[in-house]
Scaffold this motif. Structure first.
Motif, PDB file in Angstrom:
ATOM      1  N   LYS A  47      42.653 -46.877 100.764  1.00 52.06           N
ATOM      2  CA  LYS A  47      43.967 -47.157 100.154  1.00 52.06           C
ATOM      3  C   LYS A  47      44.174 -46.272  98.928  1.00 52.06           C
ATOM      4  CE  LYS A  47      45.188 -50.557 102.855  1.00 52.06           C
ATOM      5  NZ  LYS A  47      46.392 -50.603 103.665  1.00 52.06           N
ATOM      6  N   PHE A  48      43.107 -46.088  98.149  1.00 52.06           N
ATOM      7  CA  PHE A  48      43.220 -45.239  96.945  1.00 52.06           C
ATOM      8  C   PHE A  48      43.501 -43.780  97.342  1.00 52.06           C
ATOM      9  CE2 PHE A  48      40.508 -48.028  93.823  1.00 52.06           C
ATOM     10  CZ  PHE A  48      41.554 -48.936  93.764  1.00 52.06           C
ATOM     11  N   GLN A  49      42.900 -43.328  98.437  1.00 53.21           N
ATOM     12  CA  GLN A  49      43.181 -41.952  98.907  1.00 53.21           C
ATOM     13  C   GLN A  49      44.665 -41.816  99.254  1.00 53.21           C
ATOM     14  OE1 GLN A  49      40.815 -39.492  99.673  1.00 53.21           O
ATOM     15  NE2 GLN A  49      38.885 -40.574  99.519  1.00 53.21           N
ATOM     16  N   ASP A  50      45.197 -42.820  99.984  1.00 54.72           N
ATOM     17  CA  ASP A  50      46.632 -42.779 100.346  1.00 54.72           C
ATOM     18  C   ASP A  50      47.482 -42.790  99.089  1.00 54.72           C
ATOM     19  OD1 ASP A  50      45.787 -42.939 102.936  1.00 54.72           O
ATOM     20  OD2 ASP A  50      46.325 -45.060 103.213  1.00 54.72           O
ATOM     21  N   LEU A  51      47.063 -43.612  98.122  1.00 49.96           N
ATOM     22  CA  LEU A  51      47.815 -43.733  96.866  1.00 49.96           C
ATOM     23  C   LEU A  51      47.857 -42.369  96.164  1.00 49.96           C
ATOM     24  CD1 LEU A  51      48.964 -45.808  94.667  1.00 49.96           C
ATOM     25  CD2 LEU A  51      46.647 -45.736  93.699  1.00 49.96           C
ATOM     26  N   ARG A  52      46.720 -41.718  96.115  1.00 45.96           N
ATOM     27  CA  ARG A  52      46.656 -40.420  95.429  1.00 45.96           C
ATOM     28  C   ARG A  52      47.539 -39.390  96.147  1.00 45.96           C
ATOM     29  NH1 ARG A  52      40.815 -37.770  94.616  1.00 45.96           N
ATOM     30  NH2 ARG A  52      40.977 -37.766  96.872  1.00 45.96           N
ATOM     31  N   ILE A  64      37.172 -51.372  88.086  1.00 44.78           N
ATOM     32  CA  ILE A  64      37.881 -50.627  89.134  1.00 44.78           C
ATOM     33  C   ILE A  64      39.268 -50.209  88.641  1.00 44.78           C
ATOM     34  CG2 ILE A  64      38.922 -50.884  91.436  1.00 44.78           C
ATOM     35  CD1 ILE A  64      36.388 -52.483  92.221  1.00 44.78           C
ATOM     36  N   ALA A  65      39.957 -51.091  87.903  1.00 44.46           N
ATOM     37  CA  ALA A  65      41.290 -50.740  87.375  1.00 44.46           C
ATOM     38  C   ALA A  65      41.184 -49.572  86.394  1.00 44.46           C
ATOM     39  CB  ALA A  65      41.924 -51.958  86.710  1.00 44.46           C
ATOM     40  N   LEU A  66      40.218 -49.641  85.491  1.00 50.20           N
ATOM     41  CA  LEU A  66      40.072 -48.591  84.477  1.00 50.20           C
ATOM     42  C   LEU A  66      39.594 -47.282  85.118  1.00 50.20           C
ATOM     43  CD1 LEU A  66      38.514 -50.962  81.825  1.00 50.20           C
ATOM     44  CD2 LEU A  66      40.660 -49.703  81.519  1.00 50.20           C
ATOM     45  N   MET A  67      38.702 -47.401  86.118  1.00 52.79           N
ATOM     46  CA  MET A  67      38.235 -46.189  86.793  1.00 52.79           C
ATOM     47  C   MET A  67      39.367 -45.551  87.604  1.00 52.79           C
ATOM     48  SD  MET A  67      34.280 -46.738  87.912  1.00 52.79           S
ATOM     49  CE  MET A  67      34.517 -48.116  88.975  1.00 52.79           C
ATOM     50  N   LEU A  68      40.222 -46.398  88.194  1.00 55.46           N
ATOM     51  CA  LEU A  68      41.348 -45.853  88.975  1.00 55.46           C
ATOM     52  C   LEU A  68      42.234 -45.000  88.070  1.00 55.46           C
ATOM     53  CD1 LEU A  68      42.991 -45.653  91.599  1.00 55.46           C
ATOM     54  CD2 LEU A  68      44.158 -47.769  90.939  1.00 55.46           C
ATOM     55  N   ASP A  69      42.467 -45.474  86.859  1.00 54.92           N
ATOM     56  CA  ASP A  69      43.275 -44.699  85.910  1.00 54.92           C
ATOM     57  C   ASP A  69      42.644 -43.309  85.690  1.00 54.92           C
ATOM     58  OD1 ASP A  69      45.165 -44.316  83.525  1.00 54.92           O
ATOM     59  OD2 ASP A  69      43.169 -44.134  82.626  1.00 54.92           O
ATOM     60  N   THR A  70      41.334 -43.287  85.377  1.00 52.57           N
ATOM     61  CA  THR A  70      40.662 -42.003  85.119  1.00 52.57           C
ATOM     62  C   THR A  70      40.691 -41.122  86.358  1.00 52.57           C
ATOM     63  OG1 THR A  70      39.148 -43.199  83.662  1.00 52.57           O
ATOM     64  CG2 THR A  70      38.506 -40.970  84.276  1.00 52.57           C
ATOM     65  N   TRP A  71      40.411 -41.718  87.516  1.00 52.15           N
ATOM     66  CA  TRP A  71      40.327 -40.973  88.795  1.00 52.15           C
ATOM     67  C   TRP A  71      41.688 -40.325  89.119  1.00 52.15           C
ATOM     68  CZ3 TRP A  71      42.159 -42.254  93.938  1.00 52.15           C
ATOM     69  CH2 TRP A  71      41.474 -41.648  94.976  1.00 52.15           C
ATOM     70  N   LEU A  72      42.776 -41.081  88.914  1.00 54.87           N
ATOM     71  CA  LEU A  72      44.114 -40.529  89.185  1.00 54.87           C
ATOM     72  C   LEU A  72      44.460 -39.432  88.175  1.00 54.87           C
ATOM     73  CD1 LEU A  72      46.096 -43.806  90.013  1.00 54.87           C
ATOM     74  CD2 LEU A  72      45.534 -41.953  91.618  1.00 54.87           C
ATOM     75  N   ARG A  73      44.108 -39.677  86.908  1.00 59.84           N
ATOM     76  CA  ARG A  73      44.390 -38.646  85.876  1.00 59.84           C
ATOM     77  C   ARG A  73      43.684 -37.343  86.215  1.00 59.84           C
ATOM     78  NH1 ARG A  73      46.944 -40.776  81.466  1.00 59.84           N
ATOM     79  NH2 ARG A  73      46.697 -43.037  81.468  1.00 59.84           N
ATOM     80  N   ARG A  74      42.430 -37.439  86.615  1.00 62.00           N
ATOM     81  CA  ARG A  74      41.659 -36.220  86.930  1.00 62.00           C
ATOM     82  C   ARG A  74      42.292 -35.442  88.077  1.00 62.00           C
ATOM     83  NH1 ARG A  74      35.491 -38.531  86.307  1.00 62.00           N
ATOM     84  NH2 ARG A  74      35.469 -38.444  84.036  1.00 62.00           N
ATOM     85  N   ALA A  75      43.031 -36.149  88.952  1.00 61.36           N
ATOM     86  CA  ALA A  75      43.690 -35.475  90.077  1.00 61.36           C
ATOM     87  C   ALA A  75      45.145 -35.133  89.747  1.00 61.36           C
ATOM     88  CB  ALA A  75      43.635 -36.377  91.301  1.00 61.36           C
ATOM     89  N   ASN A  76      45.536 -35.289  88.475  1.00 64.26           N
ATOM     90  CA  ASN A  76      46.934 -35.081  88.060  1.00 64.26           C
ATOM     91  C   ASN A  76      47.887 -35.947  88.881  1.00 64.26           C
ATOM     92  OD1 ASN A  76      46.468 -33.227  86.003  1.00 64.26           O
ATOM     93  ND2 ASN A  76      46.219 -31.593  87.528  1.00 64.26           N
ATOM     94  N   ALA A  77      47.448 -37.164  89.213  1.00 62.58           N
ATOM     95  CA  ALA A  77      48.250 -38.032  90.079  1.00 62.58           C
ATOM     96  C   ALA A  77      48.571 -39.359  89.408  1.00 62.58           C
ATOM     97  CB  ALA A  77      47.483 -38.275  91.384  1.00 62.58           C
ATOM     98  N   ARG A  78      48.443 -39.414  88.098  1.00 61.54           N
ATOM     99  CA  ARG A  78      48.588 -40.712  87.440  1.00 61.54           C
ATOM    100  C   ARG A  78      50.039 -41.096  87.189  1.00 61.54           C
ATOM    101  NH1 ARG A  78      49.352 -45.042  85.754  1.00 61.54           N
ATOM    102  NH2 ARG A  78      48.230 -46.172  84.123  1.00 61.54           N
ATOM    103  N   SER A  79      50.890 -40.101  86.815  1.00 67.92           N
ATOM    104  CA  SER A  79      52.203 -40.505  86.283  1.00 67.92           C
ATOM    105  C   SER A  79      53.104 -41.235  87.287  1.00 67.92           C
ATOM    106  CB  SER A  79      52.924 -39.339  85.620  1.00 67.92           C
ATOM    107  OG  SER A  79      53.015 -38.280  86.500  1.00 67.92           O
ATOM    108  N   PRO A  80      53.094 -40.925  88.599  1.00 68.49           N
ATOM    109  CA  PRO A  80      53.969 -41.725  89.476  1.00 68.49           C
ATOM    110  C   PRO A  80      53.415 -43.117  89.806  1.00 68.49           C
ATOM    111  CG  PRO A  80      53.406 -39.584  90.454  1.00 68.49           C
ATOM    112  CD  PRO A  80      52.456 -39.819  89.336  1.00 68.49           C
ATOM    113  N   VAL A  81      52.207 -43.436  89.302  1.00 68.39           N
ATOM    114  CA  VAL A  81      51.596 -44.726  89.668  1.00 68.39           C
ATOM    115  C   VAL A  81      51.712 -45.702  88.500  1.00 68.39           C
ATOM    116  CG1 VAL A  81      49.471 -45.884  90.407  1.00 68.39           C
ATOM    117  CG2 VAL A  81      49.955 -43.546  91.194  1.00 68.39           C
ATOM    118  N   HIS A  82      52.294 -46.856  88.788  1.00 65.48           N
ATOM    119  CA  HIS A  82      52.406 -47.898  87.771  1.00 65.48           C
ATOM    120  C   HIS A  82      51.269 -48.898  87.998  1.00 65.48           C
ATOM    121  CE1 HIS A  82      54.170 -51.370  85.599  1.00 65.48           C
ATOM    122  NE2 HIS A  82      54.531 -50.396  84.783  1.00 65.48           N
TER     123      HIS A  82
END
Ligand SMILES: Cc1cc2nc3c(=O)[nH]c(=O)nc-3n(C[C@H](O)[C@H](O)[C@H](O)COP(=O)(O)OP(=O)(O)OC[C@H]3O[C@@H](n4cnc5c(N)ncnc54)[C@H](O)[C@@H]3O)c2cc1C
Length: 425
Positions: free
Chosen positions: A138-143, A171-189
């Protein structure tokens, strides 16, 4: 000559193995030990939090037969159906009955997602490695959605009855870091909701403050005292009338005991009532319940180790009264490291069970400077070291929490805690 006393341990997790290996270390060949578990492998649950992010897969399991054989502990693979406390016996689902002179019931906890209407149908839940891998997909799809510019809402949910929410915070805090590292954080609330009145409520105000600051810095919309009423296919309804929408819902369900032991005293979730210091089941002095199976309100591996240690010392003293002197009782001082992938928070928390169902545990009033919380990238190394040390001990058939290696480890952790802890306000 009288036969050797026989300790029968049910469960091959943190509490069961630590008790069995601890007893062998304390008593040598003066005791017969058997261990029953439904799986042939120990599962290192704390590191399953890395599975959704593609990590940890090959280092989660330790086969049990080798280490048990090495310590002359008989292994019986089977599923425990119940216990007969008067006969000091355990019954397996295939009808086998096993007996001991002491029973150690360390079969842990299980999830009851059905307690929250709609949760089974609409949420990703975190408990087994399989569920963690499913969450990873699910996280891969989200990214991918986020990289394509599609806005997505991820909602995290801790319902009442959950006894160990820390891993979901990670997991919530790691998801934030993981998305940021992929430049994929801003469209995710990212939204966090928990029934607790403070973040990681059991661990008191210092940890609450750390999480509050992290959520603010990472733009995670956090809410406490948010008690779920029901889950729909794209929204969660709370008891205060609020409704929060989601594209992806991630929940850590309510806890129950993994095995029902109706013949023993238990609470409304099946957790066995125990003596606070020795973990003897109330009214059954030769039956013990260390770890998640017992009634300590916080379910944690570190606390399971401490309880197992108290059990091993108590049984040792009953069998060989002169060997140890007074057995050390269980003193609930929790240690945990909460990973965020870019840094981690360490907490050492002396706890006290209150007996109040609304707030079953609190920071011990006399904790003083033993209550320590700190955040630093260096704590990620602390978590890694613990994750490397445990398999070495268990593979060798040795308890985690004893001997010189643990003393060195504890010294290092305490040193880090002193130098890296935040000053309490
Ligand atoms: C995702 C996640 C992350 C976590 N992170 C941390 C962390 O960072 N730090 C921390 O301190 N704690 C953490 N915990 C909590 C920790 O894993 C538990 O508190 C710990 O596993 C409890 O140990 P236990 O031995 O009581 O139970 P378990 O480890 O669950 O072991 C129970 C054993 O009993 C066996 N069993 C169960 N039912 C039966 C049956 N019917 N018949 C026979 N055998 C049976 C099981 O196979 C297993 O061998 C985490 C938990 C999860 C789910």
């Amino acid at each position: 000559m009288a036969a050797k006393p026989h300790v029968l341990v049910a469960g091959g997790g943190f509490a069961g193995l630590e008790t069995a290996f601890g007893l062998r270390l304390l008593l040598g060949d003066r005791v017969r030990i058997s261990l029953v578990a439904d799986r042939e492998e120990f599962l290192f649950k704390p590191n399953t939090i890395y599975l959704p992010f593609g990590g940890a897969g090959d280092r989660l399991h330790i086969p049990l037969p080798g280490p048990l054989f090495r310590r002359h502990i008989a292994f019986h693979q089977g599923t425990v159906a119940g216990a007969d406390p008067d006969a000091l016996g355990i019954e397996l689902t295939d009808g086998t009955r096993l007996r001991g002179d002491f029973l150690v019931l360390a079969t842990g906890a299980a999830m009851l997602p059905q307690e929250v209407p709609g949760l089974v149908e609409h949420a990703e839940t975190v408990w087994t490695p399989g569920q963690m891998r499913a969450l990873g997909r699910k996280f891969q799809d989200l990214r991918e959605d986020a990289l394509a510019g599609r806005h997505r809402q991820v909602l995290f949910l801790v319902p009442p009855g959950n006894k160990c929410a820390g891993p979901l915070y990670e997991i919530a805090l790691m998801l934030d870091t993981w998305l940021r590292r992929a430049n994929a954080r801003s469209p995710v609330h990212l939204t966090w909701t928990t029934y607790e009145s403070g973040y990681v409520q059991a661990f008191g105000p210092q940890l609450h403050r750390v999480v509050e600051q992290e959520f603010a810095a990472r733009d995670i919309d956090g809410h406490t005292s948010a008690v779920v009423e029901k889950v729909g296919d794209d929204e969660v309804r709370y008891t205060d009338g609020r409704i929060r929408p989601f594209d992806l819902l991630v929940a850590f369900p309510p806890y129950v005991s993994a095995v029902d032991f109706p013949a023993l005293p238990h609470d409304d979730r099946g957790f066995l009532h125990t003596h606070p210091g020795t973990r003897q089941v109330t009214g059954h002095p030769q039956v013990y319940a260390p770890g998640d199976a017992g009634d300590f309100p916080v379910k944690q591996a570190f606390l399971a180790f401490l309880q197992a240690h108290a059990v091993a010392e108590h049984i040792c003293t009953v069998i060989e009264p002169e060997l140890l002197g007074r057995p050390r009782p269980f003193e609930p001082i929790s240690m945990c490291v909460m990973d965020m992938l870019d840094k981690a928070t360490f907490a050492q928390v002396p706890l006290e069970a209150t007996g109040d169902p609304a707030v079953p545990v609190r920071v011990a009033p006399d904790a003083g400077d033993r209550y320590r919380v700190g955040t630093s990238p260096a704590w990620r190394l602390g978590k890694k070291a613990l994750g490397l040390y445990l398999p070495v001990r268990f593979r060798a058939g040795r308890p985690f929490h004893s001997g010189r290696p643990w003393q060195a480890m504890e010294l290092a952790l305490n040193g880090m805690a002193r130098t890296l802890a935040d000053s309490p306000e």
